[in-house]
Design an enzyme around this catalytic site. Structure first.
Site, PDB file in Angstrom:
ATOM      1  N   GLU A   1       3.507   3.109  -4.075  1.00  0.00           N
ATOM      2  CA  GLU A   1       2.337   2.641  -3.120  1.00  0.00           C
ATOM      3  C   GLU A   1       1.161   2.510  -3.623  1.00  0.00           C
ATOM      4  O   GLU A   1       0.872   1.688  -3.169  1.00  0.00           O
ATOM      5  CB  GLU A   1       2.884   4.753  -2.846  1.00  0.00           C
ATOM      6  CG  GLU A   1       1.980   4.718  -1.340  1.00  0.00           C
ATOM      7  CD  GLU A   1       0.389   4.178  -0.546  1.00  0.00           C
ATOM      8  OE1 GLU A   1       0.460   3.588   0.212  1.00  0.00           O
ATOM      9  OE2 GLU A   1      -0.624   4.243  -1.633  1.00  0.00           O
ATOM     10  N   ASP A   2       1.145   2.771  -4.700  1.00  0.00           N
ATOM     11  CA  ASP A   2      -0.269   2.363  -5.276  1.00  0.00           C
ATOM     12  C   ASP A   2      -0.173   1.685  -6.653  1.00  0.00           C
ATOM     13  O   ASP A   2       0.701   2.336  -7.143  1.00  0.00           O
ATOM     14  CB  ASP A   2      -1.712   2.983  -5.281  1.00  0.00           C
ATOM     15  CG  ASP A   2      -3.252   2.007  -5.520  1.00  0.00           C
ATOM     16  OD1 ASP A   2      -2.824   1.469  -5.409  1.00  0.00           O
ATOM     17  OD2 ASP A   2      -3.604   3.165  -5.225  1.00  0.00           O
TER      18      ASP A   2
ATOM     19  N   HIS B   1      -0.904  15.558  -3.594  1.00  0.00           N
ATOM     20  CA  HIS B   1      -0.566  16.163  -2.184  1.00  0.00           C
ATOM     21  C   HIS B   1       0.283  16.870  -2.713  1.00  0.00           C
ATOM     22  O   HIS B   1       1.750  17.285  -2.030  1.00  0.00           O
ATOM     23  CB  HIS B   1      -0.190  15.441  -0.645  1.00  0.00           C
ATOM     24  CG  HIS B   1      -1.020  14.312  -1.106  1.00  0.00           C
ATOM     25  ND1 HIS B   1      -2.424  14.189   0.349  1.00  0.00           N
ATOM     26  CD2 HIS B   1      -1.143  12.573  -0.691  1.00  0.00           C
ATOM     27  CE1 HIS B   1      -2.925  13.340   0.403  1.00  0.00           C
ATOM     28  NE2 HIS B   1      -2.344  11.852  -0.592  1.00  0.00           N
TER      29      HIS B   1
ATOM     30  N   ASP C   1      -2.991  -2.669   4.164  1.00  0.00           N
ATOM     31  CA  ASP C   1      -2.888  -0.574   3.641  1.00  0.00           C
ATOM     32  C   ASP C   1      -4.390  -1.086   2.511  1.00  0.00           C
ATOM     33  O   ASP C   1      -5.313  -0.475   2.519  1.00  0.00           O
ATOM     34  CB  ASP C   1      -1.551  -0.923   2.833  1.00  0.00           C
ATOM     35  CG  ASP C   1      -1.120   0.450   3.028  1.00  0.00           C
ATOM     36  OD1 ASP C   1      -2.269   0.879   1.469  1.00  0.00           O
ATOM     37  OD2 ASP C   1      -0.235   0.671   2.724  1.00  0.00           O
ATOM     38  N   ASN C   2      -3.692  -1.142   0.935  1.00  0.00           N
ATOM     39  CA  ASN C   2      -3.962  -1.687   0.371  1.00  0.00           C
ATOM     40  C   ASN C   2      -4.931  -2.151  -0.354  1.00  0.00           C
ATOM     41  O   ASN C   2      -4.422  -4.351   0.297  1.00  0.00           O
ATOM     42  CB  ASN C   2      -4.080  -0.783  -1.304  1.00  0.00           C
ATOM     43  CG  ASN C   2      -3.980   0.025  -2.247  1.00  0.00           C
ATOM     44  OD1 ASN C   2      -5.345  -0.499  -2.057  1.00  0.00           O
ATOM     45  ND2 ASN C   2      -3.881   0.849  -3.023  1.00  0.00           N
TER      46      ASN C   2
ATOM     47  N   HIS D   1      -0.335   9.173  -4.579  1.00  0.00           N
ATOM     48  CA  HIS D   1      -0.596   8.972  -2.906  1.00  0.00           C
ATOM     49  C   HIS D   1      -1.086   7.332  -3.742  1.00  0.00           C
ATOM     50  O   HIS D   1      -1.155   6.843  -4.774  1.00  0.00           O
ATOM     51  CB  HIS D   1      -1.305   9.376  -2.727  1.00  0.00           C
ATOM     52  CG  HIS D   1      -1.538   9.027  -0.618  1.00  0.00           C
ATOM     53  ND1 HIS D   1      -1.941   9.991   0.321  1.00  0.00           N
ATOM     54  CD2 HIS D   1      -1.571   7.447  -1.100  1.00  0.00           C
ATOM     55  CE1 HIS D   1      -1.704   8.465   0.904  1.00  0.00           C
ATOM     56  NE2 HIS D   1      -1.566   7.957   0.300  1.00  0.00           N
TER      57      HIS D   1
ATOM     58  N   ASN E   1      -8.262   3.182   5.515  1.00  0.00           N
ATOM     59  CA  ASN E   1      -7.003   2.966   3.866  1.00  0.00           C
ATOM     60  C   ASN E   1      -7.212   2.616   2.859  1.00  0.00           C
ATOM     61  O   ASN E   1      -7.923   3.473   2.257  1.00  0.00           O
ATOM     62  CB  ASN E   1      -5.749   2.546   4.639  1.00  0.00           C
ATOM     63  CG  ASN E   1      -4.023   2.365   4.197  1.00  0.00           C
ATOM     64  OD1 ASN E   1      -4.139   2.854   3.153  1.00  0.00           O
ATOM     65  ND2 ASN E   1      -3.254   2.971   4.673  1.00  0.00           N
TER      66      ASN E   1
ATOM     67  N   ASN F   1      -6.547   9.279   1.432  1.00  0.00           N
ATOM     68  CA  ASN F   1      -5.527   8.027   1.173  1.00  0.00           C
ATOM     69  C   ASN F   1      -5.648   7.194  -0.132  1.00  0.00           C
ATOM     70  O   ASN F   1      -5.066   7.040  -1.083  1.00  0.00           O
ATOM     71  CB  ASN F   1      -5.980   7.423   2.510  1.00  0.00           C
ATOM     72  CG  ASN F   1      -4.379   6.741   2.421  1.00  0.00           C
ATOM     73  OD1 ASN F   1      -4.463   5.313   1.743  1.00  0.00           O
ATOM     74  ND2 ASN F   1      -4.116   6.778   3.758  1.00  0.00           N
ATOM     75  N   ASP F   2      -6.666   7.150  -0.514  1.00  0.00           N
ATOM     76  CA  ASP F   2      -7.019   6.441  -1.197  1.00  0.00           C
ATOM     77  C   ASP F   2      -8.510   5.749  -2.108  1.00  0.00           C
ATOM     78  O   ASP F   2      -9.143   6.987  -0.991  1.00  0.00           O
ATOM     79  CB  ASP F   2      -6.575   4.631  -1.246  1.00  0.00           C
ATOM     80  CG  ASP F   2      -6.799   3.521  -2.103  1.00  0.00           C
ATOM     81  OD1 ASP F   2      -6.164   4.231  -3.267  1.00  0.00           O
ATOM     82  OD2 ASP F   2      -6.504   2.263  -2.060  1.00  0.00           O
TER      83      ASP F   2
HETATM   84  C1  LIG Z   1      -3.368  -3.432  -6.999  1.00  0.00           C
HETATM   85  C2  LIG Z   1      -5.067  -2.138  -6.740  1.00  0.00           C
HETATM   86  O1  LIG Z   1      -5.454  -2.717  -6.647  1.00  0.00           O
HETATM   87  N1  LIG Z   1      -4.732  -1.549  -6.281  1.00  0.00           N
HETATM   88  C3  LIG Z   1      -5.890  -0.724  -5.472  1.00  0.00           C
HETATM   89  C4  LIG Z   1      -5.457   0.014  -4.395  1.00  0.00           C
HETATM   90  O2  LIG Z   1      -6.707   0.584  -4.424  1.00  0.00           O
HETATM   91  C5  LIG Z   1      -7.276   2.123  -4.970  1.00  0.00           C
HETATM   92  C6  LIG Z   1      -8.200   2.355  -4.363  1.00  0.00           C
HETATM   93  O3  LIG Z   1      -9.154   1.504  -4.409  1.00  0.00           O
HETATM   94  C7  LIG Z   1      -7.262   0.507  -6.392  1.00  0.00           C
HETATM   95  O4  LIG Z   1      -7.952   1.595  -6.955  1.00  0.00           O
HETATM   96  C8  LIG Z   1      -6.225   0.345  -6.496  1.00  0.00           C
HETATM   97  O5  LIG Z   1      -6.505  -0.685  -7.437  1.00  0.00           O
END
Ligand SMILES: CC(=O)N[C@H]1CO[C@H](CO)[C@@H](O)[C@@H]1O
Ligand SMILES: *[C@@H]1O[C@H](CO)[C@@H](O)[C@H](O)[C@H]1NC(C)=O
Length: 354
Positions: free
Chosen positions: A53-54, A134, A268-269, A115, A223, A167-168
């Site tokens: 997911e991340d 979570h 999304d991210n 997450h 997100n 979420n993030d």
């Molecule tokens: C690959 C990447 O950098 N994903 C990011 C997704 O979001 C989080 C929160 O900002 C980042 O820490 C991650 O680096």
């Protein structure tokens, strides 16, 4: 007369519902199909089968990946297995995936549900990993110290009433971060209404041990969140509005909106290249397929790169797009030395050349 009135009201209600349905379909980009954009030498990453997911790549090539997310209403291929944090060393030619051992007795590993993640490296080069968790569908942020012998030492669990459904996160210190809140874990009853009606309840909070504040609000599902290499700007992805917002960050940690960019995909991210400052965004071209899973018609994947975001004319490129036959539901992408690592909500991870 009364009958006529009733009919009028019924007609109005129907019209409203119809309007509403079309706005819902628009927010989910329900009719978007994907034209494939390929990259050379793509390989699925061995050992990642239930989501990535991340992910975040350190300047030394070590990539942290969260896997095994259980998200309300979203597919999981391993609903009964706890999530994990994986490590990949992208300096290697054919990097293997290693599960990071979690040390410490305060974290319940059986309900670990990681997450969004973010790292912070302090002046002694200690790497902290912050993980949105979570357990039993609650929301916490877990703070770990990364140990070179390839384990994570759990330091503490952070919970706050302004962090009801995180979420993030993006860390700006070991215990200082911005967090997007999407409500999906907090209010199981209201979440469907928020989702369906587009109530835009979602917000961003700044957390520090000294105080917690809402710094931006009114999002239709906030997100991904990330920060520019110089630490002056914060980028927030608004999933169902298909927008990326650029905020100026002030010394007192408040944010002021500078501009917003529109896309034809659910963003999304966001991952920011530490050298060029380019944004890499994992996207869902068609949100309907991610929220209503059908293996015959799987969710697509799309990665976009945004260059020169602070200028008048940012350059937006679709770098990778797949209709879900190779990679389903991409959430994140990050580049390292001419290669791109792409993660997904619940499916696999893909490693390609750029
Ligand atoms: C690959 C990447 O950098 N994903 C990011 C997704 O979001 C989080 C929160 O900002 C980042 O820490 C991650 O680096
Ligand atoms: C934070 O700093 C900004 C920019 O200097 C200022 O406009 C704002 O009023 C400050 N907010 C608070 C709550 O101190």
């Amino acid at each position: 007369m009364a009958k006529l009135l009733m009919l009028t009201i019924a007609g109005l209600a129907l019209a409203l519902l119809r309007d509403h349905r079309s706005s819902y379909q628009k927010r989910l980009n329900a009719f978007r199909e994907v034209t494939p954009v390929e990259l050379p030498n793509c390989n699925l990453v061995k050992g990642i089968e239930v989501g990535a997911e991340d992910l975040e790549i350190l300047p030394n090539g070590l990539a942290f990946i969260s896997t095994g997310l259980k998200f309300p209403g979203i597919k999981s291929f391993a609903p009964d297995k706890p999530g994990k944090i994986l490590l990949m060393d992208l300096k290697e030619d054919d990097p293997a995936v290693l599960e990071l051992k979690i040390i410490g007795n305060k974290l319940d590993l059986s309900s670990f549900n990681p997450h969004g993640i973010s790292t912070f490296t302090d002046e002694d080069n200690t790497v902290y990993l912050l993980v949105v968790n979570h357990p039993d569908f609650k929301s916490t942020v877990e703070l770990f110290k990364f140990q070179e012998e390839k384990s994570l030492l759990h330091l503490k669990t952070i919970q706050h009433k302004l962090l009801p459904s995180v979420n993030d996160i993006v860390a700006v210190g070991p215990e200082h971060f911005y967090a997007t809140n999407d409500h999906y874990f907090a209010d199981p009853y209201f979440k469907s209404w928020e989702m369906y009606l587009g109530l835009a309840w979602s917000y961003v909070a700044y957390y520090s041990p000294e105080g917690v504040h809402v710094v931006a609000e009114g999002f239709d599902f906030a997100n991904g969140i990330s920060i520019s290499p110089d630490g002056k700007y914060v980028y927030i992805a608004e999933l169902l509005a298909h927008k990326i917002h650029v905020y100026e960050k002030h010394a007192n940690w408040t944010l002021t909106l500078l501009k917003s960019l529109d896309f034809d995909t659910l963003v999304d991210n966001i991952s920011v290249d530490p050298v060029t400052g380019d944004l890499w965004v994992g996207c869902h071209p068609n949100g309907m397929r991610i929220f209503v899973y059908d293996s015959e018609n799987p969710p697509a994947s799309e990665v976009i790169r945004i260059q020169n975001i602070l200028t008048e004319q940012p350059i937006v490129t679709v770098v990778y797009a797949d209709n879900g036959r190779v990679l389903q539901g991409s959430t994140v992408a990050s580049a390292y030395r001419g290669k791109l690592l792409i993660g997904t909500v619940f499916h696999k991870a893909l490693y390609c050349e750029l």
